[in-house]
Scaffold this active site. Structure first.
Site, PDB file in Angstrom:
ATOM      1  N   HIS A 122     -11.116 -21.349  -9.744  1.00  0.00           N
ATOM      2  CA  HIS A 122      -9.563 -21.106  -9.634  1.00  0.00           C
ATOM      3  C   HIS A 122      -9.252 -19.574  -9.867  1.00  0.00           C
ATOM      4  O   HIS A 122      -9.441 -18.923 -10.826  1.00  0.00           O
ATOM      5  CB  HIS A 122      -8.507 -21.843 -10.549  1.00  0.00           C
TER       6      HIS A 122
ATOM      7  N   HIS B 179     -16.450 -24.436  -7.898  1.00  0.00           N
ATOM      8  CA  HIS B 179     -15.297 -24.748  -8.470  1.00  0.00           C
ATOM      9  C   HIS B 179     -14.531 -23.516  -9.226  1.00  0.00           C
ATOM     10  O   HIS B 179     -14.944 -23.396 -10.412  1.00  0.00           O
ATOM     11  CB  HIS B 179     -15.326 -26.110  -9.131  1.00  0.00           C
TER      12      HIS B 179
ATOM     13  N   ASP C 231     -15.124 -25.012 -13.008  1.00  0.00           N
ATOM     14  CA  ASP C 231     -13.909 -25.476 -13.123  1.00  0.00           C
ATOM     15  C   ASP C 231     -12.923 -24.179 -13.751  1.00  0.00           C
ATOM     16  O   ASP C 231     -12.031 -24.371 -14.393  1.00  0.00           O
ATOM     17  CB  ASP C 231     -13.441 -26.543 -13.443  1.00  0.00           C
TER      18      ASP C 231
END
EC number: 3.5.2.3
Length: 428
Positions: free
Chosen positions: A58, A56, A303
């Site tokens: 970005h 996960h 994340d």
């Protein structure tokens, strides 16, 4: 490629051994190994792990290169000991077609710092109305197996069911951002005592838990795989534990920040603590640690959510949600799980390398430190203590909640298929 002899490394935290890398593979593991002409790395009792895998991340490219690029994000990953990252789909344009996921995949190949596996969007434009080209993304050069609208919840039960049915055909998985949107309108932080005292809109635990409950039942009905992103409440833990007891094919992740930080930090109104899902209570943190230790929560995922300075250095209500995490994840896990006795280093390897590679079908990653296996490795010094200084980050963004905090552990070396991407803490 030359030979590398890692001398005196504690493989998975065990007794010191030597590890010989020959080209892209591990050639030997044992005591008092010798290799003429090999480059010698004196581990001195540091812990050797299989390269970390983040399910996960970005990376922001394409579209938000002001906050991160595939190159800067993978450099940050290598600094944190990662050899594979899965790049979320909420880019501009959204990664909802074969063309966009192949672009991200190729940028990862060009960076050379770690493998980049794109995650495809579940719905077109992350709008939750129409399934994206799941099959085409899977059949593309990127070979997408994980699909997520992360940042937004697939709140339509019919769409979620169809996605689970579709990915079942090729063994894919839908990774759900569990957030019932009607219950979180205007939410700014965890709903509870602190939100009431501060007068900030609350994000109730039930908004997460209700979606997880629905989705594990859908997965059971369809006979498909569902993965829960950034699980954050004690109630969510109990739902996942119940689902696993029924044999439902569900996996779940927790972020490092949800293992350490609580909503009490929001009293500072510092937007660095604004994240989705929000920081929860101390009781939630303790439940998450226990669930990670007993395997109810399968993996740690960062994340990693980079934002430029102007998106975080503003009033709380206007600030973007998210924290960077690739370069501090292992230290936070050591602090919360290893140093507390909840996990061994072998357990860390299972939750930060082996299991995420299995969930995401990352070929050649998360493999044992054994002869014949790919030399994807991370060497960490658990005795190190240092203060987090974001000025030294490889990431393009600096929105870390740990600035000025002392954390243990330091990744000193990372190898991707036998090639050093990090040596003595310096990117190569």
């Amino acid at each position: 490629m030359s030979k590398i002899l890692i001398r005196g490394a504690r493989v998975l935290g065990g007794e010191p051994q030597d590890v010989l890398i020959d080209g892209a593979e591990i050639a030997e593991v044992g005591q008092d190994l010798a290799a003429d002409g090999a480059e010698v790395v004196e581990a001195g009792g540091k812990v050797l792990l299989p390269g970390l895998v983040d399910l996960h991340t970005h990376l922001r490219e394409p579209g938000r290169e002001d906050s991160e690029t595939v190159l800067t994000g993978t450099r940050a990953a290598a600094s944190g000991g990662y050899t594979t990252v899965f790049a979320m789909a909420n880019t501009f344009p959204v990664a909802d077609t074969a063309g966009v996921v192949e672009q991200v995949w190729r940028l990862g190949k060009e960076s050379g710092y770690c493998d980049v596996q794109p995650i495809g969007a579940v719905t077109v434009g992350l709008e939750g109305r129409k399934l994206a080209e799941l099959g085409a993304m899977h059949e593309s050069a990127a070979g997408v197996t994980v699909f997520s609208d992360d940042g937004k919840c697939v709140d339509d039960a019919v769409i979620m069911r169809r996605a689970l049915e579709y990915v079942k055909a090729f063994g894919g998985v839908v990774a759900q951002h569990a957030q019932e949107p009607r219950l979180t309108e205007g939410a700014q932080m965890n709903e509870g005592v602190v939100s009431a005292e501060l007068g900030l809109g609350g994000w109730p635990a039930v908004a997460e838990e209700s979606i997880i409950a629905r989705d594990v039942l859908l997965a059971e009905h369809v006979g498909s795989r569902v993965h829960i992103c950034h699980l954050s409440t004690a109630g969510s833990v109990e739902i996942v534990r119940w689902a696993k007891s029924r044999g439902i094919d569900v996996t779940a992740e927790v972020t490092p920040h949800h293992l350490l930080l609580t909503d009490e930090l929001v009293r500072s109104y510092n937007p660095v603590y604004k994240v989705n899902p929000p920081l929860r209570t101390e009781a939630d943190v303790m439940a998450l640690r226990e669930a990670l230790a007993d395997g109810t929560i399968d993996i740690v995922a960062t994340d990693h959510a980079p934002h430029p300075h102007e998106d975080k250095d503003c009033e709380w209500a206007a600030a973007a949600m998210g924290m960077v995490g690739l370069e501090t994840a292992l230290s936070v896990v050591q602090h919360t799980m290893v140093d507390t006795g909840l996990l061994t280093w072998a357990g860390v390897a299972e939750r930060m390398s082996v299991k995420p590679a299995e969930i995401g079908r990352a070929t050649g990653q998360g493999r044992p430190v054994a002869p014949g296996e790919p030399a994807n490795l991370t060497l960490v010094d658990p005795a190190y203590r240092g203060t987090v200084d974001p000025a030294g980050f490889a990431s393009r963004s600096r929105n870390t909640p740990y600035e000025g905090r002392e954390l243990p552990g330091r990744v000193t070396h990372t190898w991707l298929r036998g090639r050093a991407t990090l040596v003595d803490g310096k990117l190569q």
